[in-house]
Design an enzyme around this catalytic site. Structure first.
Site, mmCIF file in Angstrom:
data_model
loop_
_atom_site.group_PDB
_atom_site.id
_atom_site.type_symbol
_atom_site.label_atom_id
_atom_site.label_comp_id
_atom_site.label_asym_id
_atom_site.label_seq_id
_atom_site.Cartn_x
_atom_site.Cartn_y
_atom_site.Cartn_z
ATOM 1 C CG LEU A 115 -2.141 -0.858 1.242
ATOM 2 C CD1 LEU A 115 -2.819 -0.802 2.610
ATOM 3 C CD2 LEU A 115 -3.123 -0.454 0.157
ATOM 4 C CG ASP A 116 1.009 3.973 -3.274
ATOM 5 O OD1 ASP A 116 1.961 3.204 -3.481
ATOM 6 O OD2 ASP A 116 0.243 4.386 -4.172
ATOM 7 N N PRO A 117 2.259 4.962 0.897
ATOM 8 C CG PRO A 117 4.390 5.878 1.193
ATOM 9 C CD PRO A 117 3.521 5.200 0.173
#
Length: 315
Positions: free
Chosen positions: A50-52
């Site tokens: 998951l992206d930040p």
């Protein structure tokens, strides 16, 4: 407390699957690193980053259960997101630099029916161009790393399936009496490898106003849901781990073995199951003791082991 390879010297957590509700601002690697310390083992992996900026369900595998992650990665996923119409960015999300803005006059011409039509066009089996700052490798180097190095990266389109793309709510962002953006709350169910920020970009392009993602939350991965996930802060890993047999039984058909069948599979032998006839999909083979012996594959009534799981790990 002594440390070995950055992991506390403690009784390691049992094998299993761990559901974490990733907070905003953390990378998936951050969550893995924290879990390694909490679990007392380096044998921790995840089933899809998951992206930040994103929050929500991150699935981790501990000990031998990392072997299940390969099968979890390929399952379908559900997201809740906010798409902002009216501007495009370099990263197709709110973390990128602004590329263009539509202006209030253009946004006022965007009709609800046009939004629904654009969403419909992005539903089903589609060809999607991933964001240039994705983790896809180009000649052995991540695309985002090439972009950061100043390269112009354009990735090839790839087939993905968006099985559901639902508009939940629409809100016009008004400043000083003028519409500066249109926020769309959406729910997306899609195949592995689908980029939600690319859907935001493509919807904005279709409507000729630009679009990017401002919020993303993963709510489901295959049979696992975010409601069963736990925050990473203060997490008691050992008490929250889903045993391998339970996790595998959620993912696959389950076969309860006899004692002899469990022994034979553990020794790499094939087993004969008279009342079973099938093939193709893996089957979770469960010993009478309740532990996961392995994943097996049927050819008719004969089954062989695809992946073995050690019986001596805590499960």
């Amino acid at each position: 407390m002594s440390l070995t390879d950055g992991v506390p010297a403690q009784t390691p957590a049992p094998s299993g699957i761990l559901l974490v509700d990733k907070p905003e601002g953390w990378t998936s690697h951050d969550v893995v690193a924290r879990t390694r310390r909490l679990a007392g083992t380096r044998k921790v992996g995840h089933a899809g980053t998951l992206d930040p900026m994103a929050t929500g369900l991150l699935i981790l595998g501990l000990q031998s259960s990392t072997r299940l992650l390969t099968y979890i990665v390929g399952t379908d996923k559900e997201y809740h997101a906010t798409i902002r119409l009216g501007a495009s960015t370099t990263t197709d999300d709110a973390e990128g630099e602004l590329v263009s803005e539509a202006g209030s006059g253009r946004l006022d011409t965007v009709e609800p029916d046009a939004v629904l039509a654009g969403i419909a066009d992005l539903t089903g089996e589609i060809e999607q161009v991933p964001s240039s700052v994705s983790a896809i490798k180009v000649d052995g180097k991540r695309a985002y790393a090439r972009v950061r190095a100043g390269e112009d990266v354009v990735l090839a389109a790839r087939p993905v399936t968006v099985s559901e793309f639902e508009l939940l709510a629409t809100e016009r962002v008004v400043v000083d009496g003028e519409t500066v953006a249109i926020d769309l709350a959406v729910r997306v169910v899609c195949s592995s490898g689908t980029y939600i920020r690319s859907l935001a970009r493509d919807l904005g392009a279709t409507l000729e106003v630009g679009g990017h993602l401002t919020r993303l939350r993963r709510t489901r991965v295959g049979p696992f849901v975010v409601e069963d996930a736990h925050p990473i802060d203060g997490l008691d890993v050992a008490s929250r781990v889903i045993p391998p047999a339970d996790a595998a039984s959620l993912l696959f058909e389950r076969l309860d073995l006899t004692d002899q069948q469990a022994i034979d599979l553990g020794h790499g032998k094939r087993i004969h199951v008279p009342d079973h006839d099938g093939g193709g999909e893996p089957v979770a083979a469960i010993a009478p003791t309740g532990h996961l012996v392995g994943l097996i594959e049927f050819h008719g009534k004969e089954a062989r082991t695809l992946v073995n799981f050690p019986a001596d790990e805590l499960a």
